[in-house]
Motif scaffolding. Sequence first.
Motif, PDB file in Angstrom:
ATOM      1  N   LEU A  26      54.852  33.972  68.949  1.00 26.83           N
ATOM      2  CA  LEU A  26      54.494  32.590  69.293  1.00 26.83           C
ATOM      3  C   LEU A  26      55.699  31.789  69.778  1.00 26.83           C
ATOM      4  N   ASN A  30      55.545  30.201  73.364  1.00 27.09           N
ATOM      5  CA  ASN A  30      55.336  28.753  73.437  1.00 27.09           C
ATOM      6  C   ASN A  30      56.567  27.917  73.108  1.00 27.09           C
ATOM      7  N   THR A  35      55.054  25.331  68.659  1.00 26.77           N
ATOM      8  CA  THR A  35      54.331  26.243  67.778  1.00 26.77           C
ATOM      9  C   THR A  35      54.136  25.601  66.411  1.00 26.77           C
ATOM     10  N   ALA A  36      52.901  25.454  66.001  1.00 28.72           N
ATOM     11  CA  ALA A  36      52.580  24.868  64.696  1.00 28.72           C
ATOM     12  C   ALA A  36      52.567  25.956  63.628  1.00 28.72           C
ATOM     13  N   THR A  37      52.931  25.590  62.409  1.00 27.87           N
ATOM     14  CA  THR A  37      52.966  26.580  61.332  1.00 27.87           C
ATOM     15  C   THR A  37      51.586  27.143  61.018  1.00 27.87           C
ATOM     16  N   ASN A  38      50.533  26.341  61.208  1.00 26.99           N
ATOM     17  CA  ASN A  38      49.191  26.883  60.948  1.00 26.99           C
ATOM     18  C   ASN A  38      48.823  27.975  61.953  1.00 26.99           C
ATOM     19  N   GLU A  39      49.385  27.904  63.164  1.00 21.54           N
ATOM     20  CA  GLU A  39      49.177  28.968  64.142  1.00 21.54           C
ATOM     21  C   GLU A  39      49.853  30.256  63.686  1.00 21.54           C
ATOM     22  N   ILE A  40      51.037  30.116  63.122  1.00 27.22           N
ATOM     23  CA  ILE A  40      51.774  31.285  62.643  1.00 27.22           C
ATOM     24  C   ILE A  40      51.026  31.947  61.490  1.00 27.22           C
ATOM     25  N   LYS A  42      47.853  31.824  60.804  1.00 22.97           N
ATOM     26  CA  LYS A  42      46.631  32.457  61.321  1.00 22.97           C
ATOM     27  C   LYS A  42      46.951  33.769  62.024  1.00 22.97           C
ATOM     28  N   ALA A  43      47.988  33.760  62.865  1.00 26.56           N
ATOM     29  CA  ALA A  43      48.360  34.969  63.606  1.00 26.56           C
ATOM     30  C   ALA A  43      48.844  36.079  62.679  1.00 26.56           C
ATOM     31  N   ARG A  48      48.922  30.040  53.730  1.00 29.47           N
ATOM     32  CA  ARG A  48      49.977  29.056  53.943  1.00 29.47           C
ATOM     33  C   ARG A  48      50.967  29.072  52.777  1.00 29.47           C
TER      34      ARG A  48
END
Length: 200
Positions: A26, A30, A35-40, A42-43, A48
């Motif tokens: 990510l 991006n 890059t948001a931590t919630n994206e990380i 999820k990926a 969390r």
Amino acid sequence: MSKGKGIRAAQAKATRSLLVEAAHRLFAENGFHATATNEIVKAAGVTRGALQHYFPRKEDLFRAVFEQAGRGLVQTAAERVKNEGWEGFIADLKDFIGNVASLESQRIAFIDGPAVLGWSEWRRLQLSYGEQMVTEAIADGVAKGLISPQSSRALAHLILSMIEEASLMVLNADKLLVTTNEVEFAMLSLLTSLNRHRVV
């Protein structure tokens, strides 16, 4: 170590690796700030809570990604230096500059790295990855008569600085009105002249 502790340690290592690998993808695509931590999370397919446990701040995760990317960039060159010495270093450097614009880690290594870590820490880490490898290449070059005898450490620092600057020039070639071939030629011209101009 008990079997239970061994399993937990392996699970912890796997979870951390998932986070670093997901963040690498990510951040490379991006950028750090976009890059948001919630994206990380999820990926990576983790909670969390796991992210916060291993990396309390997003900057901590970026540092882990940066360190992994830095070691990866040097690994191939170090192997080539081990086998071929100074000539292998020059050949690998030529390949690196020719391909730096397509590297997945270019944004991490040269754009977000100094901004997120701070220039001094970014520079320190860059040196920690490459100094030994370049020093070994220089020692081989001196032994073969390809480089004038001198302080390997001082020259290694200067060469690493030149590689960083050359990489940035290639990544900003349009703005600087230069081509990758011009940057590569200039850098290799300097390196191949190290035995022609003796310091007195």
